[in-house]
Design a protein around this motif. Structure first.
Motif, PDB file in Angstrom:
ATOM      1  N   TYR B  59     -10.024   8.441  12.412  1.00 38.50           N
ATOM      2  CA  TYR B  59     -11.426   8.133  12.115  1.00 38.50           C
ATOM      3  C   TYR B  59     -12.120   9.332  11.505  1.00 38.50           C
ATOM      4  O   TYR B  59     -12.018  10.442  12.017  1.00 38.50           O
ATOM      5  CB  TYR B  59     -12.144   7.690  13.392  1.00 38.50           C
ATOM      6  CG  TYR B  59     -11.630   6.370  13.896  1.00 38.50           C
ATOM      7  CD1 TYR B  59     -12.300   5.193  13.622  1.00 38.50           C
ATOM      8  CD2 TYR B  59     -10.429   6.302  14.614  1.00 38.50           C
ATOM      9  CE1 TYR B  59     -11.808   3.971  14.048  1.00 38.50           C
ATOM     10  CE2 TYR B  59      -9.921   5.094  15.042  1.00 38.50           C
ATOM     11  CZ  TYR B  59     -10.618   3.933  14.758  1.00 38.50           C
ATOM     12  OH  TYR B  59     -10.122   2.724  15.174  1.00 38.50           O
ATOM     13  N   MET B  60     -12.842   9.074  10.438  1.00 45.41           N
ATOM     14  CA  MET B  60     -13.588  10.144   9.771  1.00 45.41           C
ATOM     15  C   MET B  60     -15.061  10.067  10.162  1.00 45.41           C
ATOM     16  O   MET B  60     -15.609   8.983  10.348  1.00 45.41           O
ATOM     17  CB  MET B  60     -13.513   9.984   8.250  1.00 45.41           C
ATOM     18  CG  MET B  60     -12.145  10.179   7.651  1.00 45.41           C
ATOM     19  SD  MET B  60     -12.295  10.496   5.866  1.00 45.41           S
ATOM     20  CE  MET B  60     -12.962   8.950   5.294  1.00 45.41           C
ATOM     21  N   ALA B  61     -15.660  11.230  10.248  1.00 40.84           N
ATOM     22  CA  ALA B  61     -17.118  11.304  10.413  1.00 40.84           C
ATOM     23  C   ALA B  61     -17.600  12.468   9.562  1.00 40.84           C
ATOM     24  O   ALA B  61     -16.876  13.455   9.382  1.00 40.84           O
ATOM     25  CB  ALA B  61     -17.486  11.516  11.875  1.00 40.84           C
ATOM     26  N   PHE B  62     -18.814  12.353   9.046  1.00 44.29           N
ATOM     27  CA  PHE B  62     -19.328  13.367   8.131  1.00 44.29           C
ATOM     28  C   PHE B  62     -20.505  14.115   8.736  1.00 44.29           C
ATOM     29  O   PHE B  62     -21.422  13.505   9.301  1.00 44.29           O
ATOM     30  CB  PHE B  62     -19.765  12.726   6.807  1.00 44.29           C
ATOM     31  CG  PHE B  62     -18.608  12.186   6.030  1.00 44.29           C
ATOM     32  CD1 PHE B  62     -17.812  13.035   5.265  1.00 44.29           C
ATOM     33  CD2 PHE B  62     -18.265  10.843   6.104  1.00 44.29           C
ATOM     34  CE1 PHE B  62     -16.714  12.548   4.565  1.00 44.29           C
ATOM     35  CE2 PHE B  62     -17.170  10.350   5.415  1.00 44.29           C
ATOM     36  CZ  PHE B  62     -16.390  11.202   4.641  1.00 44.29           C
ATOM     37  N   VAL B 136     -11.812  14.547  11.133  1.00 42.39           N
ATOM     38  CA  VAL B 136     -10.850  13.451  11.271  1.00 42.39           C
ATOM     39  C   VAL B 136     -10.315  13.509  12.694  1.00 42.39           C
ATOM     40  O   VAL B 136      -9.765  14.540  13.104  1.00 42.39           O
ATOM     41  CB  VAL B 136      -9.693  13.580  10.270  1.00 42.39           C
ATOM     42  CG1 VAL B 136      -8.845  12.323  10.287  1.00 42.39           C
ATOM     43  CG2 VAL B 136     -10.222  13.859   8.865  1.00 42.39           C
ATOM     44  N   ALA B 137     -10.496  12.429  13.452  1.00 42.67           N
ATOM     45  CA  ALA B 137     -10.123  12.454  14.869  1.00 42.67           C
ATOM     46  C   ALA B 137      -9.492  11.130  15.260  1.00 42.67           C
ATOM     47  O   ALA B 137      -9.466  10.178  14.478  1.00 42.67           O
ATOM     48  CB  ALA B 137     -11.346  12.740  15.732  1.00 42.67           C
ATOM     49  N   VAL B 222     -11.548   2.122   4.520  1.00 44.03           N
ATOM     50  CA  VAL B 222     -10.250   2.386   5.136  1.00 44.03           C
ATOM     51  C   VAL B 222      -9.311   2.804   4.011  1.00 44.03           C
ATOM     52  O   VAL B 222      -9.210   2.099   3.000  1.00 44.03           O
ATOM     53  CB  VAL B 222      -9.688   1.158   5.866  1.00 44.03           C
ATOM     54  CG1 VAL B 222      -8.235   1.379   6.266  1.00 44.03           C
ATOM     55  CG2 VAL B 222     -10.530   0.825   7.096  1.00 44.03           C
ATOM     56  N   ALA B 223      -8.661   3.943   4.170  1.00 43.30           N
ATOM     57  CA  ALA B 223      -7.719   4.404   3.141  1.00 43.30           C
ATOM     58  C   ALA B 223      -6.362   4.615   3.789  1.00 43.30           C
ATOM     59  O   ALA B 223      -6.273   5.122   4.918  1.00 43.30           O
ATOM     60  CB  ALA B 223      -8.219   5.718   2.529  1.00 43.30           C
ATOM     61  N   VAL B 292      -6.949   6.298   7.446  1.00 40.38           N
ATOM     62  CA  VAL B 292      -8.226   6.792   7.971  1.00 40.38           C
ATOM     63  C   VAL B 292      -9.305   5.748   7.745  1.00 40.38           C
ATOM     64  O   VAL B 292      -9.255   4.975   6.787  1.00 40.38           O
ATOM     65  CB  VAL B 292      -8.664   8.120   7.309  1.00 40.38           C
ATOM     66  CG1 VAL B 292      -7.678   9.227   7.640  1.00 40.38           C
ATOM     67  CG2 VAL B 292      -8.821   7.972   5.805  1.00 40.38           C
ATOM     68  N   LYS B 293     -10.252   5.755   8.659  1.00 44.11           N
ATOM     69  CA  LYS B 293     -11.384   4.820   8.562  1.00 44.11           C
ATOM     70  C   LYS B 293     -12.683   5.592   8.696  1.00 44.11           C
ATOM     71  O   LYS B 293     -12.784   6.530   9.482  1.00 44.11           O
ATOM     72  CB  LYS B 293     -11.309   3.777   9.674  1.00 44.11           C
ATOM     73  CG  LYS B 293     -12.436   2.733   9.622  1.00 44.11           C
ATOM     74  CD  LYS B 293     -12.561   1.926  10.903  1.00 44.11           C
ATOM     75  CE  LYS B 293     -11.541   0.817  10.991  1.00 44.11           C
ATOM     76  NZ  LYS B 293     -11.815  -0.081  12.143  1.00 44.11           N
ATOM     77  N   TRP B 294     -13.660   5.154   7.905  1.00 44.96           N
ATOM     78  CA  TRP B 294     -15.016   5.665   8.089  1.00 44.96           C
ATOM     79  C   TRP B 294     -15.964   4.481   8.075  1.00 44.96           C
ATOM     80  O   TRP B 294     -15.853   3.599   7.223  1.00 44.96           O
ATOM     81  CB  TRP B 294     -15.402   6.624   6.964  1.00 44.96           C
ATOM     82  CG  TRP B 294     -16.870   6.944   6.940  1.00 44.96           C
ATOM     83  CD1 TRP B 294     -17.548   7.740   7.813  1.00 44.96           C
ATOM     84  CD2 TRP B 294     -17.855   6.434   6.026  1.00 44.96           C
ATOM     85  NE1 TRP B 294     -18.893   7.768   7.495  1.00 44.96           N
ATOM     86  CE2 TRP B 294     -19.105   6.985   6.404  1.00 44.96           C
ATOM     87  CE3 TRP B 294     -17.804   5.572   4.933  1.00 44.96           C
ATOM     88  CZ2 TRP B 294     -20.286   6.688   5.722  1.00 44.96           C
ATOM     89  CZ3 TRP B 294     -18.978   5.288   4.248  1.00 44.96           C
ATOM     90  CH2 TRP B 294     -20.200   5.852   4.646  1.00 44.96           C
TER      91      TRP B 294
END
Lengths: 296, 863, 165
Positions: B59-62, B136-137, B222-223, B292-294
């Motif tokens: 999971y991505m966070a900005f 990314v976690a 989602v990539a 990964v998903k954001w």
């Protein structure tokens, strides 16, 4: 968004809750009480609050429910808004509370949010604090030391700050029945149906024959706490609700004149939806409308 | 048991109700078919991007800039990296060599300034919310926590929020090259002649406030990669355009990149973008080799989904005393925000051709300056340039009517193109192919009860009712069906405007339709099925529509600008025609007849004058078997078509709005709303009506409720739905909608597009109504959104109303079809008969809104 | 970590959860109940509305630990086999959805509304749905759908509880 981590305590009784809160306070921990969570959860999700722990009272069997106690109605702190609205006792004995509660948030939030939570949250834009202030309600609080009573006029201390002390929880609120001759209205002004009140007016007015015997008026969102419109209350006493000089352009509406003082002594905030001068104007106009509606 | 019976009954009723609106002859096109899409949406079996779960997904966070403008002096990610569950943390510097620059596909002038736009800021942030680091976690909670452990040092730089200030000498610079992105000019006719000695000149300045599109589904990405190819799922309107752009930006070869738009929860232009998060998702999956998903939160989205509108419009009208408009001059400032995104600079150009509205005008002059500010970039939002243009001309025409003491409908009537005059070449160089403004207006006036409402208005004015009634009219047309590729080329757009479709005949006679459009609520699966059912004579239920995945639909230009039916639907029809051409040859062969003698009707190919024939399903099976095909004929009926329109389409309509304005509080309530739109021929009236409803609601949102407000430091104050108010059900009335049908001549379906119509018309209709209500108070404008506070201020600053209806200058009788004779001056000699801001004559008239309220777009900053 | 027991759409789950886990994330990320979406941070939009012990609640504003011992019905649990709930049918019939993102919450809120007012006026529907935002439909067809469902349910004598029996 996602809340920051916190500990979770679910006490089995009110006594235990008080003890836990007192201990946390002694230890200097930032502990928050969770009831319905409808104000708290959004704050946690936006990370505007970082409590170390939540003490969940939401499952306690009491204090909840509405009870007719002769000269007043006792509303338990954990009673949901929805339960307040469904209460025949509330509707018949303290209708101002029903009128204001119907404007709180939306049905789904009212199913979860509690009467006591709204009071203790002490948001001046909330609809219920003004009702408590207008009706001179009495707040009953408990701690490990025992119970004490706080009049509404002393309960709302500052923006989002109530008079609850360390280790204290709200048991409930005594809402006085005002008896025959009283009329009620809650006038809420907001931009969309789900928006907070820009200004709200809780009014209780007693007609004494052809004149206004007594008026109790409290304002929502006209300062860091709800405020009584004392000058208007005083000016209304003894006035005839009907315009002086009969109908027509020459008539002088004394009630409107009296309500022109509704904003005196207030310190309304400036925010996205209104500047202070507009809030003052609204307080005057809406107070007039509320008084008119309450005098039927 | 009763449960089952009841459900069965309702199912029957649904089946019956599906017959509603069915014309005789049982054609699918024109029927109110219930949507195929609904089944998954009402049962929760949807595939929103955030629903996608892949093995090993991270999971991505900005981390986003808390400042509008600052130099980044240090980013320390080490503490965040050490937190549990954190797989990686990247700063802009970490990705600087590979992240490229987010694309702008519309360089509107040769000297336009297109600044470098790194997906993650490296050295400088230029709007609050710009991404500065990425975590990314292993789950979304851990990712959110780790953001708080990243340390960033900023050296604050001055923000510039207001366009006028940005263009002033000595303004802080958003980019070193200056704050002017471009100046684009366009003219037709002799504008100086039009204004020279003009008997009436109206000059006004209107503020198109900045809006936040607010699709209900927040963005999500989602990539994933298998080490060779990449797949990107995104809540996007434009999977095809996105694939091309991402390939160019990331260097991933186009044939190794698949882009999927799964179920997408609304867009309204906001998902017509190549976003930083899409690029960064691909880069992170490329680095880590894991999916990964954001998913954005609403408050993150309010900051960083591109915003809409934000223009300062100066419009001047030169007119005759009888109300006929000679010329229109427009000087526009368009707030680009901090960067130029996919079509940012082109949005005001889409409006440039629309300031003449539905009117015959001899001269036109348009100048637009694109301005950089330290705010989130603007880009397409429902209508994209055309609502702004329509607002300005429709407000200005109302001011003209008021100036002349004419009914606003009558002034429009004196200026509009009559139905006999089509096709009509406008001063802007467009050819309006068809329309009937008279018919739509007459229908709207009748549905509205115009004369009765005018009478009530007059009565309330006479009584000095504190609640005044206002009546607002707006007509409109729009150029949609984007777009003829050659026109886009002439406007320097980076791509064409065609659309692609494939039709596959399956062996069992079922049909798969592949479309290059990318629906996100518009109901293409249903509407395209209706088109195909009629074209091929197959049952509606036998058609499946595939879309939104570049591995399935390899070619397309996607969905925006009311283009899908007008371009994509026509491509589907064209592909069906090719299928029939192929089938005809095979039928002729099987029936031992000449292809010229084969007739097609209701799914069957028959030999003229005989009953002998083959159904298209039989031909599909025979073609699949391929045992006996004519010489030289391939075994296949499938066909592709790519349609590039010759012209835009021009829906039009007339909207009428009645508002009650409480002059004591400024509260405003819409009492009735009538919309009569002409969107040409209609494939599905149910879907058309739904589009109009939603469009009207969004236009009302701009008129009454919505505004992205920044403080003077450039911080967005409306970050949540509690602050950025969109209307609820309780804030809107029921809308009365109806149609006239003047088929488009530019495509074989006769369709014009409907996605943006409601939004374009409703904003000026509502504001015109509010201003109309307040005319007795001397009010000439209320800046949008027309909040109670703003209305109260203009009323209280204007002073008490002039007495009586005479002062209001609103002659009744417009709906009676009053002739275009000289204006009947019903306005009395009262103090209101010579309003301030309109000047007669000469170009030296007083500009400004006349409302007493500053027209600066930074007004919110003072709050 | 607290251990909770919760019944969702008729299935009982036992889960260990962080206290801060939102009910909607329990549903979506842990139990695969992705029919219930998230639309905001502030409980304004209502997209995440579910039935919690038979009454509508916004699952983004409830902690999973608060739902311990509770019964949850989501949009995925409304249909009985292949038979949709009358409200689902009415939304389809009246074209009360476009993108469909608000639809699960809107349907749940609408069902709750009919519990209290089985034959609501247009105004009552509009006010009753004030906690659920839609950006596509302008609400006209949603109002029509709720009133149609009310009629259908009244004709069928139906007041079904939306909770696990």
């Amino acid at each position: 968004m996602i809340p920051a981590a916190f500990d979770y305590i679910r006490p089995a009784s009110l006594e235990e809750a008080c003890r836990v809160l007192a201990e946390a306070d002694a230890a200097g921990d930032d502990v928050k009480v969770l009831a319905g969570g409808q104000s708290l959860l959004p704050l946690l999700r936006l990370r505007l609050a970082y409590p170390a722990a939540l003490v969940d009272l939401g499952r306690l069997p009491e204090p909840r429910g509405v009870e007719d106690r002769g000269d007043h109605v006792f509303v338990g702190a954990l009673t949901t808004h929805d339960e307040v609205l469904r209460s025949g006792v509330v509707r018949e004995q303290v209708p101002l509370l029903a009128l204001a509660t119907a404007t709180v948030a939306d049905p789904a939030v009212r199913h979860r949010g509690t009467f006591g939570g709204s009071m203790v949250h002490a948001d001046p834009a909330g609809d219920l604090p003004a009702v408590a202030l207008a009706l001179d309600c009495v707040f009953v609080v408990r701690s490990s030391e025992g119970e004490r009573e706080i009049p509404a006029s002393e309960f709302f201390v500052d923006y989002l700050e109530s008079a609850l002390g360390p280790g204290e929880v709200l048991l409930g609120v005594r809402v006085p029945k005002l008896g025959p001759g009283w009329g009620f209205h809650y006038e809420k002004f907001h931009r969309t149906a789900q928006a907070w009140a820009i200004v709200g007016v809780a009014a209780a007015v007693r007609r004494d024959g052809g004149t206004i015997g007594e008026a109790r008026i409290a304002l929502t969102n006209m300062g860091p706490t709800p405020v009584r419109a004392r000058a208007t209350e005083a000016a209304l006493r003894g006035l005839s609700p009907a315009p002086v000089g009969g109908a027509g352009d020459g008539a002088r509406d004394q009630v409107r004149d009296a309500c022109g003082q509704a904003d005196s002594g207030t310190s309304p905030p400036a925010d996205l939806h209104a500047k202070p001068d507009y809030r003052r104007h609204l307080a005057r106009v809406l107070t007039y409308r509320a008084v008119r509606a309450a005098t039927g | 048991m009763s449960e089952q019976l009841d459900a069965g009954l309702i199912a029957e009723q649904i089946a019956e109700s599906d017959q509603l609106g069915e014309p005789s002859g049982a054609h699918e096109v024109g029927r109110a078919r219930r949507r195929k899409e609904d089944a998954r949406l009402v049962t929760g079996r949807t595939t929103w991007t955030d629903n996608i779960q892949l093995p090993g997904m991270l999971y991505m966070a900005f981390l986003r800039s808390p400042m509008a403008h600052a130099r980044i002096t240090r980013v320390d990610t080490s503490a965040a990296r050490a937190r549990p569950g954190v797989v990686a943390v990247y700063s802009g510097r970490d990705l600087a060599d590979e992240q490229g620059s987010l694309p702008c596909a519309w360089p509107v002038t040769e000297d336009i300034v297109i600044p470098d736009h790194p997906p993650m800021a490296v050295e400088e942030v230029r709007y609050a919310g710009e991404a500065v680091a990425c975590v990314v976690a292993t789950d979304r909670y851990k990712a959110a926590d780790a953001l708080e452990a990243i340390e960033v040092d900023y050296e604050p730089l001055d923000a510039v929020v207001d366009m006028t200030e940005a263009l002033a000498e000595g303004s802080p610079l958003v980019h070193e090259s200056g704050n002017r992105a471009f100046t684009w000019k366009f003219a037709g006719g002799d504008i100086d002649a039009a204004f020279r000695d003009a008997p009436v000149v109206i000059e006004r300045t209107y503020v198109q406030q900045r809006l936040i599109p607010t699709a209900m589904e927040p963005r999500a990405v989602v990539a994933t990669t298998d080490g060779d190819g990449f797949t990107l799922y995104s809540a996007t309107q434009i999977p095809h355009v996105l694939r091309v752009m991402l390939a160019l930006t990331t260097g991933i070869p186009e044939h190794k990149l698949r882009v999927v738009a799964p179920d997408v929860g609304g867009g309204f232009g906001s998902k017509l973008q190549v976003t930083a998060e899409e690029v960064l998702g691909l880069l992170v999956t490329r680095r880590l080799g894991k999916p990964v998903k954001w998913t954005e939160s609403r408050s993150e989205g309010n900051l960083t989904v591109h915003h809409g509108r934000d223009q300062l419009q100066r419009i001047s009208l030169a007119a005759e005393r009888d109300g006929r408009v000679r010329g229109v001059r427009v000087d526009l400032l368009a707030d680009m925000g901090a960067y130029l995104m996919l079509v940012t600079p082109g949005i005001p150009l889409l409006g440039a051709f629309m300031y003449n509205g539905i009117y015959k005008i001899d001269a036109y002059d348009f100048t637009c300056t694109g301005v950089f500010t330290t705010k989130m970039p603007t880009d397409a939002y429902r209508g994209a340039g055309r609502p702004e243009a329509t607002f300005a001309i429709e407000r200005a025409v109302d001011e003209l009517a008021h100036e002349l003491g004419l009914d606003p409908v009558e002034v429009r009537r004196r200026n509009w193109i009559t139905h006999q005059e089509f096709p009509y070449d406008t001063i802007c160089g467009l050819t309006y192919d068809s329309g009937n403004y008279e018919a739509a207006t007459e229908k709207a006036l009748a549905l509205f009860g115009y004369d009765k409402l005018r009478a009530e208005q007059s009565d309330r004015r006479d009584r000095r009712d504190p609640v005044q009634l206002g009546i607002g009219v707006s007509t409109y047309t729009e150029m949609c069906g984007l777009a003829p590729s050659r026109v886009l080329g002439s406007l320097s757009y980076g791509a064409g405007g065609w659309e692609h479709a494939s039709v596959r005949m399956l062996p069992t006679g079922k049909v798969e339709v592949v479309t290059g459009t990318s629906p996100h609520g518009q109901g293409h699966e249903t509407a395209w099925s209706q088109i195909v059912a009629d074209a091929l004579g197959v049952p509606f239920g036998d058609v499946a529509v595939l879309h939104g995945d570049t591995a399935i639909s390899h070619k397309g230009m996607d969905t925006y600008g009311s283009r899908s039916l007008v371009v994509g639907g026509v491509a589907v029809l064209a592909a069906c025609e090719k299928v029939k051409d192929k089938a005809r040859l095979i039928a002729a062969h099987m029936l031992e007849a000449s292809a010229d003698d084969i007739e097609f009707s209701a799914g069957s190919f028959t030999v003229r004058g005989t009953a002998e024939g083959r159904t298209i399903q039989e031909l599909a099976l025979a073609t699949f078997a391929a045992h006996d095909l004519p010489d030289g004929v391939e075994p296949g009926l499938d066909a592709d078509a790519t349609f590039d329109p010759d012209n835009f389409s021009f829906p039009h309509g007339t909207h009428l709005c009645a508002v009650e304005v409480d002059t004591e509080t400024g509260a405003c309530a819409i009492r009735s709303y009538v919309a009569v739109d002409d969107v040409g021929s209609v494939v599905n009236p149910l879907i058309v009506e739904g589009q109009v409803h939603g469009g009207i609601a969004q236009g009302i949102g701009q008129a009454l409720f919505e505004e992205a407000v920044h403080d003077t430091e450039g911080n967005l104050l409306t970050t949540t739905m509690a602050d950025y108010l969109i209307p609820t059900a309780a804030d809107l009335p029921d809308f009365t909608t109806d149609r006239t049908e003047t088929p488009a001549t530019s495509n074989p379906l006769g369709v014009k597009g409907v996605g943006e119509a409601g939004t374009i018309a409703s904003t000026p209709a509502v504001v015109n109504a509010i201003v109309d209500a307040l005319r007795p108070y001397g009010v000439h404008d209320v800046r949008m959104p027309c909040t109670p506070e703003r209305i109260w201020r203009v009323v209280s600053e204007a002073g008490p109303p002039a007495s009586g209806s005479a002062a209001a200058e609103a002659p009744a009788g417009a709906s009676a079809g009053a002739s275009a004779e000289a204006p009947a001056p019903t306005s009395g000699p009262g103090p209101m008969s010579t309003p301030g801001p309109a000047s007669t004559p000469g170009p030296a008239s007083t500009p400004g809104s006349g409302s007493g309220e500053a027209t600066s777009s930074s007004e919110g900053g003072a709050r | 970590m607290p251990r909770i027991t919760v019944t969702v759409d008729g299935v009982t789950y036992e889960e260990e959860v962080e206290p801060r886990l939102l009910l909607v994330h329990l549903l979506r990320d842990r139990l695969g109940k992705t029919g219930t979406p998230v639309g905001c941070d502030t409980s304004n939009c209502g997209a995440c509305t579910v039935m919690l012990d038979g009454r509508s609640a916004k699952s983004c504003s409830v902690l999973a630990v608060q739902a311990d011992g509770s019964d949850v019905v989501t949009i995925e649990g409304l249909a009985r086999g292949d038979e949709w709930h009358p409200m689902q049918k009415a939304f389809h019939t009246e074209h009360a959805l476009q993108c469909g993102y608000c639809t699960p919450g809107m349907i749940m809120a609408a069902i709750d509304l009919l519990r209290d007012d089985p034959d609501p006026s247009e105004e009552a529907v509009r006010e009753g749905l004030e906690g659920n935002l839609c950006r596509c439909t302008g609400y006209c067809n949603i109002v029509r759908a709720v009133r149609l469902a009310a009629q259908e349910m009244a004709q069928a004598g139906e007041r079904r509880e939306v909770r696990t029996p």
